[in-house]
Scaffold this active site. Sequence first.
Site, PDB file in Angstrom:
ATOM      1  N   TYR A  46       1.305  -1.068  -0.288  1.00 60.23           N
ATOM      2  CA  TYR A  46      -0.229   0.151  -0.151  1.00 60.23           C
ATOM      3  C   TYR A  46       0.721   1.248   0.215  1.00 60.23           C
ATOM      4  CZ  TYR A  46      -3.565   3.514   1.448  1.00 60.23           C
ATOM      5  OH  TYR A  46      -4.242   4.042   1.002  1.00 60.23           O
ATOM      6  N   GLU A  62      11.787   5.787  16.004  1.00 55.16           N
ATOM      7  CA  GLU A  62      11.889   5.418  15.038  1.00 55.16           C
ATOM      8  C   GLU A  62      12.882   6.123  14.021  1.00 55.16           C
ATOM      9  OE1 GLU A  62       9.082   5.776  10.791  1.00 55.16           O
ATOM     10  OE2 GLU A  62       9.390   8.032  12.161  1.00 55.16           O
ATOM     11  N   HIS A  63      13.138   7.350  15.033  1.00 53.13           N
ATOM     12  CA  HIS A  63      14.828   7.836  13.584  1.00 53.13           C
ATOM     13  C   HIS A  63      15.443   7.701  15.190  1.00 53.13           C
ATOM     14  CE1 HIS A  63      11.538   8.537  10.724  1.00 53.13           C
ATOM     15  NE2 HIS A  63      12.539   7.783   9.961  1.00 53.13           N
TER      16      HIS A  63
END
Length: 431
Positions: free
Chosen positions: A124, A325-326
Site C-alpha cells: 500500500y 523511530e529515527h
Amino acid sequence: MLTIKNWQLLSDNDKRRCLSRPRDNSAIKENVLEIINQVQLSGDKALYDLTKRFDRVNLQYLQISQEKIRQASIPQNALIAIKQAIETISSYHQFLLPENTEISTASGITIRNVYRPIQKVGLYVPGGNKTPLVSSLLMQAIPAKVAGCPIKVLCTPPDAEGEINEHILVAARLCGIDTIYAIGGAQAIAAMAYGTESVIKVDKIFGPGNSYVTQAKTLVAIDADGAAIDMPAGPSEVMILADTEANPEFIAADLLAQAEHGPDSQVILICDECELANQVNQQLEIQMSYLSRIEFIKQSLTNSRIIICSNQSEQLDIINSYAPEHLIINRKNPEPWVEKIVAAGTVFLGSWAAETMGDYVTGSNHVLPTSGFARNHSGLSTLDFMTRFTVQAINQEAIRNLGPAAMTLAELEGLDAHANAVQIRLNTLGD
C-alpha cells in the site's frame, strides 16, 4: 518554536508527559469496520462506491492496464534518481537475504532452517497524485522482489481522473510489479485482505497510511480470514542527541524534515546546554520561512520539544525509554553510543547523517516501528517478506537414545498418545 524543558527540574510525571506522543482520539474503529464489511459483502461494487464517497472519483476501472504501466514516462532526472535508489536499496536487502542452514542437535538428528518467500503480498502506497510517494513503494517492492515473492499487488489512491501518478507506475515497473489497483484508504486494505472479483487476496499487507488505513490493517490482522501485516504504524518521529559542537542549522533542518510529514509527527532534541537549544529555535524560525508545508510543521512542533540534559546516563535512559523511530546522534564521537542503544528504529551517526538520506538513498529501509514499538519490533527487511520452517530428520539411533526422554516428558504432561508414538517405534527396534 520548540518548548525547552530542563530534565533535572522535571518531576517523574512531567518527564513521562515530556516523552508522551500525540494521540489520535477520533473514534474511527466503527467507521473502518463498516468499510471492511461493505467490501466483504459487495466486493468490486463497494470499491467503486467507497472511492466515489471518499476520493470523489468515479472510477471507470479498478486495475491499471498493462499498456498504461508500459507507456508511463517521467522526466530523466527523476528516472535517474529512482534507479540510483533502487540500486542501493537492492544491495542492502540482498545482503539481508538469509541462507538455509543445518545443525545436528544430537546423534541421529538433523534440523534444517528453510526460508521461502511469502507467495502473495499486498503493498500500500498512500498519497495519490499530488504527492507520489515513490520511496514508500521502493521500500516495499524491492525487498519483496529480493525475497522472491511471486505475486506482488499494489494499491494506491487515484487522482481526480481515476489515474495513478506516472512516477509510481514507472517505479512499480522497474520493481517488477504489474498488478496495480487505483484504490486507497481502508477499502484498499480490506480488498487485499479478503479479495474481490478483481483484487487478489494476499497473505500479508505492507505499507503506511492514515488513521483509517492503520485501523484497517489492525482489524484484518486479527481476523483469521484476513491477512498478516508488516508492523504497527503511527505518526513519524525523530529524536536527536546533540553535543555543544553540533551545527544548529543542521539540527533544525533535520527536525523540520520530520515535522513536515504531518500534524501529528513529533520531533525531540536532547542537548547539553540551553545555548544550543536557543540557536536551534532561531534556525527553526529562519528555515520555516521558506518551506512549503508550514501548516503541518507548525502543528507538529506543538507536539515537540527540546530537552536540556547533560548527564549521559540520563540521556540514554530518555532515548531507550522513548524508543524513537529515527535517532540521530549528532555528536563528535557518536559510535560508542550505539552499544548502549537498545530501542530505536534506525540510528544515524554524526553531523552529516541527514535522516533524509535514509528516507531515500542509503539503501536501509525507511519503513520503521513508531510509537515506541522499536522496543519490540524491527524495521522492514527482506525477512518480513519470507517465512521460515524447519525440516527435522530423525533416525533409529535418535529414537533409541532420546525416545525414552520424550516419553517421560509426554507422560509428565499426561499425553499418553504422545508417549505411545515413541514406544511403538522402540518396540519395533527391539533390544
